[in-house]
Design an enzyme around this catalytic site. Sequence first.
Site, mmCIF file in Angstrom:
data_model
loop_
_atom_site.group_PDB
_atom_site.id
_atom_site.type_symbol
_atom_site.label_atom_id
_atom_site.label_comp_id
_atom_site.label_asym_id
_atom_site.label_seq_id
_atom_site.Cartn_x
_atom_site.Cartn_y
_atom_site.Cartn_z
ATOM 1 N N HIS A 191 0.823 -1.209 0.000
ATOM 2 C CA HIS A 191 0.000 0.000 0.000
ATOM 3 C C HIS A 191 0.857 1.259 0.000
ATOM 4 O O HIS A 191 0.651 2.156 0.811
ATOM 5 C CB HIS A 191 -0.946 -0.018 1.203
ATOM 6 N N HIS A 226 -3.803 2.105 12.228
ATOM 7 C CA HIS A 226 -3.213 1.423 11.058
ATOM 8 C C HIS A 226 -3.647 -0.043 11.124
ATOM 9 O O HIS A 226 -4.841 -0.329 11.192
ATOM 10 C CB HIS A 226 -1.700 1.646 11.119
ATOM 11 N N MET A 267 -13.788 2.180 14.400
ATOM 12 C CA MET A 267 -12.646 1.446 13.849
ATOM 13 C C MET A 267 -13.035 0.698 12.564
ATOM 14 O O MET A 267 -14.101 0.109 12.476
ATOM 15 C CB MET A 267 -12.112 0.469 14.897
ATOM 16 N N GLY A 268 -12.116 0.740 11.599
ATOM 17 C CA GLY A 268 -12.386 0.109 10.313
ATOM 18 C C GLY A 268 -13.085 1.036 9.339
ATOM 19 O O GLY A 268 -13.523 0.599 8.269
ATOM 20 N N PHE A 269 -13.190 2.319 9.700
ATOM 21 C CA PHE A 269 -13.800 3.303 8.792
ATOM 22 C C PHE A 269 -12.831 4.454 8.533
ATOM 23 O O PHE A 269 -12.065 4.837 9.405
ATOM 24 C CB PHE A 269 -15.097 3.858 9.389
ATOM 25 N N HIS A 271 -10.212 6.640 5.604
ATOM 26 C CA HIS A 271 -8.899 6.369 5.009
ATOM 27 C C HIS A 271 -8.262 7.677 4.578
ATOM 28 O O HIS A 271 -8.968 8.578 4.106
ATOM 29 C CB HIS A 271 -9.024 5.428 3.795
ATOM 30 N N ARG A 280 -10.566 -2.564 -1.550
ATOM 31 C CA ARG A 280 -10.304 -3.877 -0.960
ATOM 32 C C ARG A 280 -11.455 -4.344 -0.069
ATOM 33 O O ARG A 280 -11.671 -5.539 0.102
ATOM 34 C CB ARG A 280 -9.010 -3.828 -0.137
ATOM 35 N N ASP A 324 -9.942 -3.121 6.839
ATOM 36 C CA ASP A 324 -9.897 -3.724 8.168
ATOM 37 C C ASP A 324 -11.283 -4.058 8.708
ATOM 38 O O ASP A 324 -11.414 -4.915 9.591
ATOM 39 C CB ASP A 324 -9.161 -2.800 9.138
ATOM 40 N N ARG A 349 1.957 -8.243 4.720
ATOM 41 C CA ARG A 349 2.622 -6.966 4.401
ATOM 42 C C ARG A 349 4.148 -7.101 4.409
ATOM 43 O O ARG A 349 4.852 -6.237 3.883
ATOM 44 C CB ARG A 349 2.149 -5.870 5.361
ATOM 45 N N ARG A 368 15.509 12.532 5.927
ATOM 46 C CA ARG A 368 15.724 13.457 7.044
ATOM 47 C C ARG A 368 15.027 14.774 6.700
ATOM 48 O O ARG A 368 15.655 15.708 6.179
ATOM 49 C CB ARG A 368 17.227 13.650 7.238
HETATM 50 N N1 CMC Z 1 -14.815 7.452 12.753
HETATM 51 C C1 CMC Z 1 -15.331 8.669 12.995
HETATM 52 N N2 CMC Z 1 -14.911 9.789 12.380
HETATM 53 C C2 CMC Z 1 -13.892 9.651 11.495
HETATM 54 C C3 CMC Z 1 -13.327 8.421 11.190
HETATM 55 C C4 CMC Z 1 -13.807 7.290 11.865
HETATM 56 N N3 CMC Z 1 -13.289 6.076 11.641
HETATM 57 N N4 CMC Z 1 -12.359 8.596 10.254
HETATM 58 C C5 CMC Z 1 -12.321 9.906 9.989
HETATM 59 N N5 CMC Z 1 -13.244 10.540 10.731
HETATM 60 C C6 CMC Z 1 -13.496 11.967 10.748
HETATM 61 C C7 CMC Z 1 -12.344 12.696 11.409
HETATM 62 O O1 CMC Z 1 -12.512 12.760 12.809
HETATM 63 C C8 CMC Z 1 -12.420 14.036 10.746
HETATM 64 O O2 CMC Z 1 -13.469 14.779 11.336
HETATM 65 P P1 CMC Z 1 -13.292 16.335 11.665
HETATM 66 O O3 CMC Z 1 -13.050 16.971 10.329
HETATM 67 O O4 CMC Z 1 -14.591 16.694 12.301
HETATM 68 O O5 CMC Z 1 -12.119 16.422 12.572
HETATM 69 C C9 CMC Z 1 -12.860 13.707 9.341
HETATM 70 O O6 CMC Z 1 -13.504 12.442 9.413
HETATM 71 C C10 CMC Z 1 -11.729 13.618 8.344
HETATM 72 O O7 CMC Z 1 -10.762 12.719 8.799
HETATM 73 P P2 CMC Z 1 -9.468 12.451 7.898
HETATM 74 O O8 CMC Z 1 -8.685 13.705 7.802
HETATM 75 O O9 CMC Z 1 -9.949 11.840 6.635
HETATM 76 O O10 CMC Z 1 -8.662 11.383 8.723
HETATM 77 P P3 CMC Z 1 -7.103 11.064 8.609
HETATM 78 O O11 CMC Z 1 -6.684 10.993 7.191
HETATM 79 O O12 CMC Z 1 -6.321 11.957 9.471
HETATM 80 O O13 CMC Z 1 -7.049 9.616 9.287
HETATM 81 C C11 CMC Z 1 -7.623 7.332 9.542
HETATM 82 C C12 CMC Z 1 -7.330 8.466 8.544
HETATM 83 C C13 CMC Z 1 -7.714 6.024 8.795
HETATM 84 C C14 CMC Z 1 -6.495 7.247 10.572
HETATM 85 C C15 CMC Z 1 -8.971 7.656 10.241
HETATM 86 O O14 CMC Z 1 -9.999 7.613 9.295
HETATM 87 C C16 CMC Z 1 -9.243 6.698 11.387
HETATM 88 O O15 CMC Z 1 -8.795 6.937 12.514
HETATM 89 N N6 CMC Z 1 -9.979 5.572 11.125
HETATM 90 C C17 CMC Z 1 -10.209 4.576 12.155
HETATM 91 C C18 CMC Z 1 -9.009 3.640 12.266
HETATM 92 C C19 CMC Z 1 -8.877 2.739 11.046
HETATM 93 O O16 CMC Z 1 -9.835 2.139 10.601
HETATM 94 N N7 CMC Z 1 -7.639 2.588 10.538
HETATM 95 C C20 CMC Z 1 -7.339 1.726 9.385
HETATM 96 C C21 CMC Z 1 -6.805 2.517 8.249
HETATM 97 S S1 CMC Z 1 -6.832 1.723 6.667
HETATM 98 C C22 CMC Z 1 -5.930 0.301 6.603
HETATM 99 C C23 CMC Z 1 -4.765 0.153 7.499
HETATM 100 O O17 CMC Z 1 -3.859 0.972 7.510
HETATM 101 O O18 CMC Z 1 -4.768 -0.835 8.200
#
Ligand code: CMC
Length: 383
Positions: A191, A226, A267-269, A271, A280, A324, A349, A368
């Site tokens: 990825h 992640h 969790m799981g939502f 990206h 996927r 996920d 991975r 760096r």
């Molecule tokens: N549940 C609730 N709100 C969410 C979520 C979620 N899972 N994901 C994003 N948001 C909200 C976030 O709080 C933000 O809101 P606001 O603008 O009000 O602050 C808005 O959506 C935009 O978020 P973003 O900038 O798109 O998020 P990011 O790029 O910084 O983080 C992420 C991406 C995957 C870390 C995040 O979506 C998340 O924490 N998801 C839950 C954990 C998860 O499922 N991780 C797996 C990632 S994919 C595969 C892998 O790596 O394993």
Amino acid sequence: MSSIQKAADTRGLAGQTIGDTKVCSVNQTQLIYRGYEIADLAANATFEEVSFLLLEGHKPSTDELARFEAELRDMREPHPEVIKVIHGLARSAPNAHPMNVLRTGISLASHHDPDCEDNSAEAELRKSKRLLASIPAMIGAHQRGLEGKDPVSADPSMSHAANLLWCLSGETPGEIATKVMDVSLILYAEHDFNASTFTGRVIASTNSDLHSAVCGAVGALKGNLHGGANEAAMDMLRDIMDDTTQDSDLTVGAWMTRAFEEKRKLMGFGHRVYKNGDHRAGILRDWGLRYANEENASAKKWFDLGDEVQQIMFEQKNIHPNVDFPCGMTYYSMGIPVPQYTPIFVASRITGWCAHIMEQHANNRIIRPLAEYTGPELSNWND
Ligand code: CMC
């Protein structure tokens, strides 16, 4: 815009391209491993073929694949000390997280790898194959230790996916279980500059060795933003199921509204790249549901609940599931213990990580970057 606001806009390096790669391309609509799209690979390739593609750089010929598969089968048993320590940890430190135990196993394996300090392309390919082949036995030894059982020997007659399931359970997996695991390994394999791969590349860029870079990558993958999200997604679904069963007035929607009010991430939502959905996720959901329909009808309730959660999340937040989310339900239906979901992600991975570590070493410049300073102004110590 102030300099602090400017720094906040780029937190997490969002939207920034920080290097190039020939291994993988990710954009809103496609995920491509070395020129092959993920749905094509999931439908038509095996995990061994995808591993060859990522590690050796091209689609294998029939002969190349046969040689590669034979090599992997010969390398499935880790050094005996690795198995002894991992299995022993299940008794002496039963609360140790399986990701930390696997990180220890990989670190221990480095001491017995004759190529450990050799960063040449040939040595790195050999090390990559040894890790790819032997990680299933490490995962299995820990799980079986936790269950008070002896490890089983890796089985050279099985495919990589089947051997992984065998090492975990000591039971010969059926055709559909093997296929579903194989597809999930393909989907998880690579990825581009995700957090763990980037970690591995940073470590490699200092001229450190492949095992050190992989240990760092395992640490990065463990977190629930992640790879740890596959375990966290299933834990969340179990919480929703328990809470809504115990309190018949509590709907799934009300449970989610409460979570949103508490500013919890589901969790799981979501990206960083795929704002219109992770390609996927649908592939794995369909395979997971097929497994449940054919092998474990009682597990279908998790897919029904998952569909409901997915629909509410879309309606209320316009956020889609990532890979996920269906992974949790799929592995749960297959009876795989939840704490082993992220280690299984590593079993896949490892191919992408090693491809990137080799690519980094082949054209290296230390990674760096700079930081924008936002601390106190300059003062004299004696004032
Ligand atoms: N549940 C609730 N709100 C969410 C979520 C979620 N899972 N994901 C994003 N948001 C909200 C976030 O709080 C933000 O809101 P606001 O603008 O009000 O602050 C808005 O959506 C935009 O978020 P973003 O900038 O798109 O998020 P990011 O790029 O910084 O983080 C992420 C991406 C995957 C870390 C995040 O979506 C998340 O924490 N998801 C839950 C954990 C998860 O499922 N991780 C797996 C990632 S994919 C595969 C892998 O790596 O394993």
